[in-house]
Motif scaffolding. Structure first.
Motif, mmCIF file in Angstrom:
data_model
loop_
_atom_site.group_PDB
_atom_site.id
_atom_site.type_symbol
_atom_site.label_atom_id
_atom_site.label_comp_id
_atom_site.label_asym_id
_atom_site.label_seq_id
_atom_site.Cartn_x
_atom_site.Cartn_y
_atom_site.Cartn_z
ATOM 1 N N ASP A 1 45.797 88.070 16.707
ATOM 2 C CA ASP A 1 46.423 89.151 16.557
ATOM 3 C C ASP A 1 47.945 88.939 16.960
ATOM 4 O O ASP A 1 48.965 89.187 16.295
ATOM 5 N N GLY A 2 48.075 88.151 18.155
ATOM 6 C CA GLY A 2 49.364 87.825 18.579
ATOM 7 C C GLY A 2 50.235 87.076 17.787
ATOM 8 O O GLY A 2 51.361 86.963 17.571
ATOM 9 N N TYR A 3 49.295 85.844 17.217
ATOM 10 C CA TYR A 3 50.096 84.728 16.149
ATOM 11 C C TYR A 3 50.803 85.501 15.276
ATOM 12 O O TYR A 3 51.538 85.492 14.754
ATOM 13 N N ARG A 4 49.638 86.465 14.512
ATOM 14 C CA ARG A 4 50.172 87.170 13.390
ATOM 15 C C ARG A 4 51.288 88.088 13.553
ATOM 16 O O ARG A 4 52.271 88.016 12.968
ATOM 17 N N LYS A 5 51.193 88.732 14.758
ATOM 18 C CA LYS A 5 52.471 89.850 14.820
ATOM 19 C C LYS A 5 53.627 88.763 15.295
ATOM 20 O O LYS A 5 54.737 89.327 14.966
ATOM 21 N N THR A 6 53.634 87.582 16.120
ATOM 22 C CA THR A 6 54.685 86.823 16.288
ATOM 23 C C THR A 6 55.418 86.285 15.044
ATOM 24 O O THR A 6 56.619 86.295 15.079
ATOM 25 N N LEU A 7 54.542 85.789 14.030
ATOM 26 C CA LEU A 7 54.968 85.493 13.011
ATOM 27 C C LEU A 7 55.881 86.454 12.062
ATOM 28 O O LEU A 7 56.784 86.202 11.575
ATOM 29 N N ILE A 8 55.132 87.891 12.037
ATOM 30 C CA ILE A 8 55.811 88.710 11.310
ATOM 31 C C ILE A 8 57.014 89.080 11.868
ATOM 32 O O ILE A 8 58.007 89.159 11.128
ATOM 33 N N ARG A 9 57.279 89.348 13.245
ATOM 34 C CA ARG A 9 58.516 89.536 13.809
ATOM 35 C C ARG A 9 59.572 88.390 13.479
ATOM 36 O O ARG A 9 60.569 88.754 13.198
ATOM 37 N N SER B 1 55.211 80.967 21.705
ATOM 38 C CA SER B 1 55.514 80.494 20.405
ATOM 39 C C SER B 1 55.168 78.897 20.333
ATOM 40 O O SER B 1 54.837 78.487 19.384
ATOM 41 N N MET B 2 55.709 78.248 21.436
ATOM 42 C CA MET B 2 55.654 76.810 21.261
ATOM 43 C C MET B 2 54.048 76.264 21.356
ATOM 44 O O MET B 2 53.777 75.593 20.873
#
Ligand code: BYC
Length: 318
Positions: A31-39, A214-215
């Protein structure tokens, strides 16, 4: 879903990232990956379309037909970049209408750089050279981002950005080699855009809450400070070719590290702009909301056309 299968999904995801392969929309992702990418992708898309405003300001006043045609093409490219990026964000399960609503409500960001005014024609040169130059340094590594649709959108965007950067350099080169007034106008624009361009890369690594994760996910390949340094090292010799000075009396070459080291960045200014206190924050958002409202009829017409086509194709099948 049981613990075993979600553990396997996480392990498959980690293995794809570790082996530098791409995550695609149908793959499982945290979920965090998806949310970070959307942001990040939404912020990036918003930056492209808000970024049309400072340059759009000079289309009617470009100094020649040739300059006007080039500037129009560039501003149109920015709209195109926004479209690729909204499409990439939609592969993550959000709708672009939803993202635009968040932008208009001030709940999603766009790049700080577009809250500065474009006061003279030389600003078109400074934006191309510095802002697009910074964008290229930041975006080339995103061509290798772990999320496939974002990485692929970025390949085309970077090709266009490199043309944008060269057109800005050429505007400044022409002005710098023109009359004393033209050279002074070019220098004034560089004086105003240099520091905000350094801020485009985001806060220092120590103050960047998202960088480490993110890295680790392969969304960001280099830290904010690494990319900022790369941009400074690239810009100093280019400024020398232009015959213009960078507005930093402390800027000095450090033999030990082999880098140009800048003076202190005014981070209070950066955070003030992020909080809405830049020279143009209100104007940019007001223009964006107005453009969206005025375009309602286009969206309605497109919906009506799509509905008509859907009826026709279902009748053709029946
Ligand atoms: N402006 O943890 P950090 C163009 C926010 S368009 C505003 O380091 P992250 C062009 C950040 O969002 C170029 N906000 O964040 C177009 C975060 O906010 P939250 C646009 C900024 O995401 C038209 C907080 O500060 N390029 O070139 O890991 C005409 C903490 O930062 C800024 C992109 O969008 C900023 N400058 O790294 C001409 C590139 N910096 O957590 C030209 C893609 C940081 O409070 N984006 N923030 O929501 C990225 O590479 C990364 O998102 C950033 C920030 C390096 C910008």
């Amino acid at each position: 879903m049981n613990g075993d299968s979600s553990g396997k999904q996480q392990a498959d995801f980690d293995a794809l990232v570790a082996s530098d392969q791409r995550i695609e929309p149908r793959d499982w992702m945290p979920d965090g990956y998806r949310k970070t990418l959307i942001r990040q992708i939404a912020q990036h898309a918003h930056s492209e379309i808000i970024g049309m405003q400072p340059e759009g300001n000079w289309i009617t006043r470009a100094p020649s037909l040739r300059r006007k045609a080039i500037l129009m093409a560039k501003v149109q490219d920015e709209a195109g970049h926004g479209l690729y990026l909204y499409s990439a964000a939609e592969t993550l399960g959000v709708d672009r209408a939803e993202l635009l609503d968040l932008l208009h409500a001030g709940k999603q960001r766009y790049s700080s750089i577009f809250n500065y005014p474009t006061l003279t024609w030389a600003d078109m040169g400074a934006i191309g050279w510095l802002v697009d130059g910074a964008a290229i340094v930041n975006q080339v590594p995103i061509c290798r981002c772990s999320y496939g649709p974002y990485a692929r959108a970025m390949i085309r965007i970077c090709k266009e950005e490199s043309f944008h950067q060269r057109q800005g350099f050429e505007i400044l080169h022409t002005l710098s080699n023109g009359t004393p007034e033209q050279k002074a106008m070019a220098q004034d624009a560089v004086d105003r855009w240099w520091w905000p361009s350094l801020m485009m890369f985001g806060p220092t690594d120590a103050e960047s809450p998202n960088s480490a994760q993110s890295m680790a996910w392969g969304i960001k390949r280099f830290s904010n400070d690494e990319l900022r340094q790369r941009f400074i090292d690239m810009s100093v010799p280019q400024a020398q070719v232009l015959g213009l000075t960078l507005p930093d009396p402390d800027l000095a070459f450090d033999d030990a590290s082999g880098h140009w080291v800048p003076g202190p960045i005014d981070w209070d200014e950066f955070y003030a702009v992020l909080q809405g206190d830049g020279a143009c924050n209100e104007e940019r958002l007001a223009n964006r909301r107005a453009a969206h409202d005025e375009g309602a009829w286009v969206r309605e017409a497109a919906d009506a056309y799509a509905a008509k086509q859907a009826v026709r194709s279902s009748q053709a099948v029946a």
